[in-house]
Scaffold this active site. Structure first.
Site, PDB file in Angstrom:
ATOM      1  N   SER A  85      26.903 -69.215  14.168  1.00  0.00           N
ATOM      2  CA  SER A  85      26.133 -68.721  15.300  1.00  0.00           C
ATOM      3  C   SER A  85      27.008 -68.857  16.545  1.00  0.00           C
ATOM      4  O   SER A  85      28.120 -69.349  16.465  1.00  0.00           O
ATOM      5  CB  SER A  85      24.841 -69.511  15.435  1.00  0.00           C
ATOM      6  OG  SER A  85      25.113 -70.881  15.361  1.00  0.00           O
ATOM      7  N   LYS A 121      25.698 -57.621  22.798  1.00  0.00           N
ATOM      8  CA  LYS A 121      25.145 -58.362  21.671  1.00  0.00           C
ATOM      9  C   LYS A 121      23.877 -57.648  21.225  1.00  0.00           C
ATOM     10  O   LYS A 121      22.855 -57.707  21.909  1.00  0.00           O
ATOM     11  CB  LYS A 121      24.823 -59.791  22.104  1.00  0.00           C
ATOM     12  CG  LYS A 121      24.357 -60.673  20.971  1.00  0.00           C
ATOM     13  CD  LYS A 121      24.258 -62.133  21.444  1.00  0.00           C
ATOM     14  CE  LYS A 121      24.065 -63.073  20.275  1.00  0.00           C
ATOM     15  NZ  LYS A 121      22.825 -62.847  19.546  1.00  0.00           N
ATOM     16  N   ARG A 142      22.523 -63.190   7.024  1.00  0.00           N
ATOM     17  CA  ARG A 142      23.100 -64.421   7.528  1.00  0.00           C
ATOM     18  C   ARG A 142      22.502 -65.651   6.850  1.00  0.00           C
ATOM     19  O   ARG A 142      23.206 -66.598   6.525  1.00  0.00           O
ATOM     20  CB  ARG A 142      22.868 -64.527   9.036  1.00  0.00           C
ATOM     21  CG  ARG A 142      23.874 -65.353   9.755  1.00  0.00           C
ATOM     22  CD  ARG A 142      23.506 -65.457  11.212  1.00  0.00           C
ATOM     23  NE  ARG A 142      22.708 -66.634  11.418  1.00  0.00           N
ATOM     24  CZ  ARG A 142      23.214 -67.845  11.538  1.00  0.00           C
ATOM     25  NH1 ARG A 142      24.505 -68.017  11.526  1.00  0.00           N
ATOM     26  NH2 ARG A 142      22.438 -68.884  11.681  1.00  0.00           N
ATOM     27  N   GLU A 178      25.975 -56.137  12.798  1.00  0.00           N
ATOM     28  CA  GLU A 178      24.543 -56.222  13.023  1.00  0.00           C
ATOM     29  C   GLU A 178      23.844 -55.005  12.428  1.00  0.00           C
ATOM     30  O   GLU A 178      24.228 -53.865  12.712  1.00  0.00           O
ATOM     31  CB  GLU A 178      24.316 -56.252  14.541  1.00  0.00           C
ATOM     32  CG  GLU A 178      23.121 -57.012  14.990  1.00  0.00           C
ATOM     33  CD  GLU A 178      23.274 -58.524  14.943  1.00  0.00           C
ATOM     34  OE1 GLU A 178      24.343 -59.035  14.537  1.00  0.00           O
ATOM     35  OE2 GLU A 178      22.294 -59.201  15.285  1.00  0.00           O
ATOM     36  N   LYS A 302      34.918 -63.042  23.266  1.00  0.00           N
ATOM     37  CA  LYS A 302      35.712 -63.758  22.265  1.00  0.00           C
ATOM     38  C   LYS A 302      37.140 -63.887  22.762  1.00  0.00           C
ATOM     39  O   LYS A 302      37.645 -62.990  23.435  1.00  0.00           O
ATOM     40  CB  LYS A 302      35.720 -62.989  20.937  1.00  0.00           C
ATOM     41  CG  LYS A 302      34.372 -62.933  20.263  1.00  0.00           C
ATOM     42  CD  LYS A 302      34.382 -62.025  19.048  1.00  0.00           C
ATOM     43  CE  LYS A 302      32.975 -61.967  18.452  1.00  0.00           C
ATOM     44  NZ  LYS A 302      32.813 -60.813  17.554  1.00  0.00           N
ATOM     45  N   LYS A 326      23.937 -64.525  27.749  1.00  0.00           N
ATOM     46  CA  LYS A 326      22.604 -63.964  27.542  1.00  0.00           C
ATOM     47  C   LYS A 326      22.020 -63.421  28.841  1.00  0.00           C
ATOM     48  O   LYS A 326      22.269 -63.960  29.920  1.00  0.00           O
ATOM     49  CB  LYS A 326      21.664 -65.048  26.986  1.00  0.00           C
ATOM     50  CG  LYS A 326      22.022 -65.529  25.593  1.00  0.00           C
ATOM     51  CD  LYS A 326      21.861 -64.418  24.574  1.00  0.00           C
ATOM     52  CE  LYS A 326      21.627 -64.952  23.184  1.00  0.00           C
ATOM     53  NZ  LYS A 326      20.279 -65.322  22.859  1.00  0.00           N
TER      54      LYS A 326
END
Length: 709
Positions: A85, A121, A142, A178, A302, A326
């Site tokens: 995560s 995201k 996951r 995703e 990243k 976020k």
DNA sequence: GTGCCTCGAGTTCC
DNA sequence: CTCGAGGCAC
């Protein structure tokens, strides 16, 4: 606490019928209408009502049957490489701090350039797609990060996901990304579900695109998934073999290669030269949020260089080289109906806000934790108030503020007794939490400990969840962990109580049998000793390898603890310190300080606990822990680092040493085998010389690491 | 003694 | 996931 019900008898009758209907749907027709969680909620509701109205418990009550928690129909498969995560950040400051931490860990200059990547995201489900020789062979969700669910057949129906990869592809390559549903497709799907249902009321709609994607992907029949408009966006990779075939040395290069193989990659994915550019990209994406075709909940950064990613490694379940920035949480106003108190396995009393249901971020929220008494004082809330609720990190609901504006009033009185057993609730000096002092006599604590014992990270007994543990406990079938392993002797009894599901009884008994051997760290963690969580349990298990060795150490420590007394005239404070030191020394495990050592030894000093553990050891066998370490010149040796290291940080050097099977100590003593000296080394180097301890330069240390591979 | 980092414990919703 | 607090480096 259960709110008053107008007609509890009728409510119980309805629940009994409803639960029985879902049991039939699940077992006989293999077509559950509701999720496992909704089913659990019905069972829980039934139990609460029965607790409030014991006279009204029905002969055909669902609680008299062994719970039939539906197991997932999908096959569980371990990930070749764990799916981690991400750490979350909510402010620019936290992102800057992240980059600063990366620099510190890599021992870079404060202004050294660190190239990052930034990408939206997506709010969907993470999936790992395994390709061997270019062909899709396995798709996993996951799951818990270590083990996922096999959704290969379903994934093959998703148009964005190629069945074969073209071009030069490593023998084994796992694409990670995703699975999601576009907002427009989600709306169309819900309309279709209404149109297809017998009546609009009977239609089962999805609350939001994320749930729709999850529900569609985790179907038993691939044909259903095929009819659902799922999409995929790649954002990373898992196992690559041979590793040298990884098509690039940066995140950006590999993602380009993945795009070249035919995977969708976000067109908002960009490499950025510094944190300011990263934050600028965040604002660009945030501004587009409403217009994007899919839901997103933030931006992921990243570290671009893969050699740095490798050096940075990971903490617990998240990599040190990535962070999710976020978006601010959505908020809503609602009424605080009541404040209930829950009792945890350690006796901690947690106040929970019961809220008038309100939709926040696409989910209906009815409960929120209030953490502790201080939080209630800080918020100044009482039952009946209006409050603002938000979903922190878009998941956990929290009460942000109370809207009471009337005259001054006293704080809501935190209960002085445990609501479950009536024992006094006490708050230790300097602690925030109230705890139930009932300990062994408090049924809530005992049940919570049993639930913990069987839970996923402990013994992981499938089919023995909250509902069954509570039933078994209240029926007197399971009072201690060892009782779980004696359930097989009562098979007939279990089946007699459970007219519906003797198969489920056998499944449970089988799951229990599988756990008669269990890794030592899980065994230790399962005991639920305060301060001994997963990581500390693992550290202890690795340090002593076997239950026998660990047992000897603890046994010796218990004797030391018993034997210690203040020396005549010794001040209390000095004695406490001396005692702490002795206990820490006895356990001799990095990460175990006075508090943890005392909790651990204290647990085994308690005769009841010893009885429970020995009883359990007659039923199960903890397996020895074989640590995967690379052989090297320092395996089994004690290494100390001193001075300022130039090429690696202290943390990283320590991690290297441990991976080579060495123990890292803080200071030089005659037990030290090697002292690694960085710049400006001080007293440690001198002491090493005095004691004749071997020393190495940082370059020599790097050579030791390199030669071990 | 102080401050940082990591771990433990408890919780929600699906 | 968050929050408190234990461990350890400085």
């Amino acid at each position: 606490m259960t709110e008053p019900v107008l007609d509890p008898a009728a409510a119980l009758a309805a629940l009994a019928a409803e639960i029985a209907r879902h049991d039939r749907l699940y077992h006989d027709q293999d077509a559950p209408e509701i999720s496992d969680a909704d089913y659990d909620a019905l069972v829980r509701r039934n139990r609460e009502l029965e607790a409030a109205y014991p006279d009204l418990v029905r002969a055909d009550s669902p609680s008299r049957r062994v719970g039939v928690t539906p197991a997932s129909p999908l096959r569980k498969v371990a990930h070749a490489k764990a799916m981690m995560s991400l750490e979350n950040g909510f402010s620019d400051g936290e992102i800057r701090e992240f980059v600063a931490r990366v620099r510190r860990f890599l021992a870079l200059d404060e202004d050294a350039p660190v190239v990052l990547t930034a990408e939206p995201k997506i709010d969907g489900l993470s999936c790992s797609l395994r390709y061997e020789k270019g062909a899709l062979v396995l798709a996993l969700t996951r799951g818990d990060g270590a083990v996922g669910e096999d959704v290969t057949a379903n994934v093959r129906t998703i148009g964005d996901i190629p069945a074969r990869l073209t071009g030069t592809v490593p023998d084994v390559f796992e694409v990670r990304g995703e699975v999601y549903m576009a907002k427009a497709d989600f709306a169309t799907l819900n309309e279709r579900l209404i149109a297809e249902a017998a009546s609009p009321e009977a239609a089962r709609q999805f609350a939001n695109p994320r749930n729709a994607a999850a529900g569609s992907l985790r179907q038993k029949k691939a044909a259903i998934t095929a009819a659902r408009p799922l999409r995929f966006l790649a954002h990373g990779w898992g196992e690559v073999s041979p590793e040298v075939d990884l098509p690039g040395e940066t995140q950006t290069a590999v993602m380009r290669a993945i795009a070249g193989w035919g995977f969708p990659v976000s067109d908002l994915f960009v490499p950025v030269d510094d944190v300011d550019q990263a934050l600028a990209q965040y604002r660009r994406i945030e501004a587009m949020r409403a217009d994007l075709p899919f839901d997103i909940d933030g931006v992921v950064y990243k570290v671009d260089r893969l050699d740095w990613q490798k050096r940075l490694g990971q903490v617990a379940r998240a990599p040190r080289w990535a962070i999710a920035h976020k978006f601010p949480a959505e908020r809503a106003q609602t009424a605080l109906n009541a404040i209930d108190i829950q009792v945890g396995r350690t006796g901690k009393l947690t106040p929970v806000a019961r809220l008038e249901p309100v939709t926040v971020g696409g989910v209906v929220v009815t409960n929120a934790t209030l953490h502790n008494a201080d939080e209630i004082v800080r918020l100044g809330v009482h039952p009946g108030d209006r409050v603002i609720v938000q979903r922190a990190g878009d998941v956990i609901p929290q009460v942000v503020e109370g809207l009471y504006a009337g005259p001054e009033r006293a704080a809501w009185p935190f209960p002085l007794t445990c609501p479950e057993c009536g024992s006094a609730a006490e708050r230790e000096a300097g602690e925030v939490d109230y705890r139930c002092t009932g300990g062994l006599i408090c049924p809530a604590q005992r049940v919570e400990r049993l639930i913990h014992f069987a839970s996923r990270h402990a013994f992981d007994i499938r089919g023995l969840g909250l509902v069954r543990v509570e039933q078994f406990f209240h029926d007197g079938l399971v009072q201690s962990p060892a009782d779980i392993f004696r359930l097989r002797e009562r098979r007939e009894e279990l089946i007699a109580r459970d007219r519906l599901a003797d198969l489920s009884v056998d499944n449970l008994l089988e799951a229990i049998e599988e756990k008669r051997t269990v890794p030592l760290d899980r065994f230790l963690f399962a005991l639920g000793i305060r301060h001994v969580g997963q990581v500390t349990a693992r550290d202890l298990a690795r340090r002593y390898r076997s239950a026998a060795a660990l047992g000897r150490v603890i046994h010796a420590a218990v004797r030391i603890r018993r034997a210690m007394r203040p020396v005549l005239g010794e001040p209390e404070r000095k004695y406490v310190i001396r005692r702490e030191k002795a206990l820490v020394a006895a356990i001799e495990t990095p990460g175990v300080g006075p508090e943890v050592a005392d909790a651990l030894i204290g647990f085994f000093a308690e005769p009841h606990n010893r009885t429970v553990v020995f009883d359990l050891l007659r039923q199960v066998r903890p397996t020895d822990v074989v640590q995967e370490v690379r052989a090297s010149r320092v395996s089994g040796k004690t290494v100390v680092f001193t001075g300022k290291l130039e090429t690696v940080s202290r943390d990283e050097a320590k991690a290297q040493a441990e991976a080579l099977g060495a123990k890292v100590a803080a200071s030089v003593s005659k037990k030290t085998d090697l002292l690694v000296i960085g710049a400006d080394a001080g007293s440690k180097a001198k002491k090493a010389a005095e004691l004749g301890v071997a020393v190495a330069t940082e370059a020599e240390w790097a050579a030791i690491v390199a030669e071990a591979g």
